[in-house]
Design an enzyme around this catalytic site. Structure first.
Site, PDB file in Angstrom:
ATOM      1  CG  ASP A  51      -3.242  -6.130  -5.588  1.00  0.00           C
ATOM      2  OD1 ASP A  51      -3.877  -5.933  -6.629  1.00  0.00           O
ATOM      3  OD2 ASP A  51      -2.853  -5.204  -4.825  1.00  0.00           O
ATOM      4  CG  HIS A  86       0.397  -2.762  -1.689  1.00  0.00           C
ATOM      5  ND1 HIS A  86      -0.309  -3.896  -1.394  1.00  0.00           N
ATOM      6  CD2 HIS A  86       0.009  -2.408  -2.951  1.00  0.00           C
ATOM      7  CE1 HIS A  86      -1.111  -4.182  -2.418  1.00  0.00           C
ATOM      8  NE2 HIS A  86      -0.932  -3.309  -3.388  1.00  0.00           N
ATOM      9  CD  GLU A 103      -1.226  -4.625  -8.011  1.00  0.00           C
ATOM     10  OE1 GLU A 103      -2.343  -4.365  -8.479  1.00  0.00           O
ATOM     11  OE2 GLU A 103      -0.917  -4.429  -6.817  1.00  0.00           O
ATOM     12  CG  HIS A 124      -2.403  -1.129   0.885  1.00  0.00           C
ATOM     13  ND1 HIS A 124      -3.748  -1.185   0.619  1.00  0.00           N
ATOM     14  CD2 HIS A 124      -1.804  -0.932  -0.300  1.00  0.00           C
ATOM     15  CE1 HIS A 124      -3.941  -1.013  -0.689  1.00  0.00           C
ATOM     16  NE2 HIS A 124      -2.781  -0.865  -1.269  1.00  0.00           N
ATOM     17  CG  ASP A 157      -5.785  -3.511  -9.255  1.00  0.00           C
ATOM     18  OD1 ASP A 157      -5.596  -4.624  -8.730  1.00  0.00           O
ATOM     19  OD2 ASP A 157      -5.070  -2.521  -9.014  1.00  0.00           O
ATOM     20  CD  GLU A 208      -0.340  -1.347  -7.088  1.00  0.00           C
ATOM     21  OE1 GLU A 208      -1.256  -1.039  -7.860  1.00  0.00           O
ATOM     22  OE2 GLU A 208      -0.549  -1.702  -5.926  1.00  0.00           O
TER      23      GLU A 208
HETATM   24 MN    MN Z   1      -4.092  -4.014  -7.425  1.00  0.00          MN
HETATM   25 MN    MN Z   2      -1.920  -3.340  -5.279  1.00  0.00          MN
END
Ligand code: MN
Ligand code: MN
Length: 299
Positions: free
Chosen positions: A96, A157, A285, A165, A85, A191
């Site tokens: 992200d 998010h 994600e 977030h 990630d 995600e």
């Molecule tokens: Mn992530």
């Molecule tokens: Mn994330």
């Protein structure tokens, strides 16, 4: 969203995606987790982006939140199901993205496909008109069609400038999210997590990932050394998560001050998030910009 902001998101997205794919190319049994995390972070920095958070490497039934320590001895092993990630930012605009890779075996190919397909399907239907519960339903029904469960207490998010977030949550199940919808130009990370376990995660030991909380308590720090360390953390990492590794580079022999800051409530450590029944976990994600007629994947 103005054009300059859009370009920064696109750039962050390209750099995060490139670093993620580079990280995947390094994943092999016998390689250290530390090596992969450092190489991916170096790659982001070399491309003149910032690190939105420490590279997270979560193995097997660990769903999320682990970053190697500065001297982490752990190595990848054959059969590991690796969630990588990665986050990059341009001027605070964050991308992200995550992917799951099984090392050298194919035992969990369907579980990997379940979270991948859930993400593809929800991206295909996501617009400003889509109620968030419908997004969750799409993810849930895709994963359950494979005979697995989505992880209900992990969510996508909103992303805002220097905010990883930002309030809104994108559920992985239809029971959450309600009728609320998003606005044109909203940036979100979606995600889906899939598991053959219980379908939720619980908090475990420390992740080696920290956050400096925006708290008044910092004003009441008495001793100068703790004050100085706190200021340096704020200047270097601001409101974004940081790694034990990064702290160690700044203050190689000062774990004690960090402990003090945690006791004072100025710094918090994220816990590792483990599948409740020890089930295997996969994740995929992307970061997307939501539009009236669809959404644009930037990672
Ligand atoms: Mn992530
Ligand atoms: Mn994330």
């Amino acid at each position: 969203m103005d054009n300059a902001t859009y370009e920064k998101y696109k750039q962050a997205g390209r750099i995060a995606a490139e670093a993620r794919d580079y990280g995947v190319s390094l994943l092999k049994p016998g390689v250290r987790l530390l090596e992969v995390a450092s190489c991916v972070e170096d790659r982001i920095l070399k491309n003149d982006a910032g690190l939105a958070f420490p590279v997270n490497i979560a193995l097997n039934s660990l769903a999320a939140h682990y970053s190697p320590t500065h001297d982490d001895p752990r190595m990848f092993q054959k059969g590991d199901v690796v969630k990588l990630d990665v986050g990059a930012h341009m001027d605070g605009y964050i991308a992200d993205t995550a992917v799951t890779i099984e090392l050298g075996t194919h035992q969990y190919a369907d579980l990997i496909r379940a979270s991948e397909e859930a993400l593809t399907k929800v991206i295909n239907v996501f617009t400003t008109q889509l109620p968030l519960s419908e997004a969750g339903k799409t993810i849930e029904s895709t994963i359950t069609s494979y005979g697995f469960k989505p992880i209900e207490n992990l969510m996508g998010h909103g992303l805002k400038r220097y905010e990883l977030h930002s309030g809104v949550s994108i559920p992985n199940v239809g029971a959450l999210g309600g009728k609320s919808t998003l606005h044109d130009g909203d940036v979100i990370a979606i995600e889906p997590f899939a598991t053959n376990g219980a379908g939720h995660v619980t908090s475990s030991q420390g992740s080696n990932i920290y956050l400096c909380k925006d708290t008044l308590k910092a004003k009441f720090i008495r001793d100068n050394k703790t004050k100085l360390v706190c200021e340096k953390i704020r200047n270097n990492f601001g409101s974004l998560p940081f790694a034990q590794r990064w702290y160690h580079t700044l203050f190689p022999k000062d774990d004690l001050t960090m402990k003090k800051l945690m006791i004072l409530g100025v710094v918090k450590q994220y816990p590792q998030l483990v599948e409740a029944k020890g089930g295997m976990v996969t994740q995929k994600e992307h970061t997307v910009i939501v539009r009236e007629d669809g959404c644009e994947v930037i990672t």
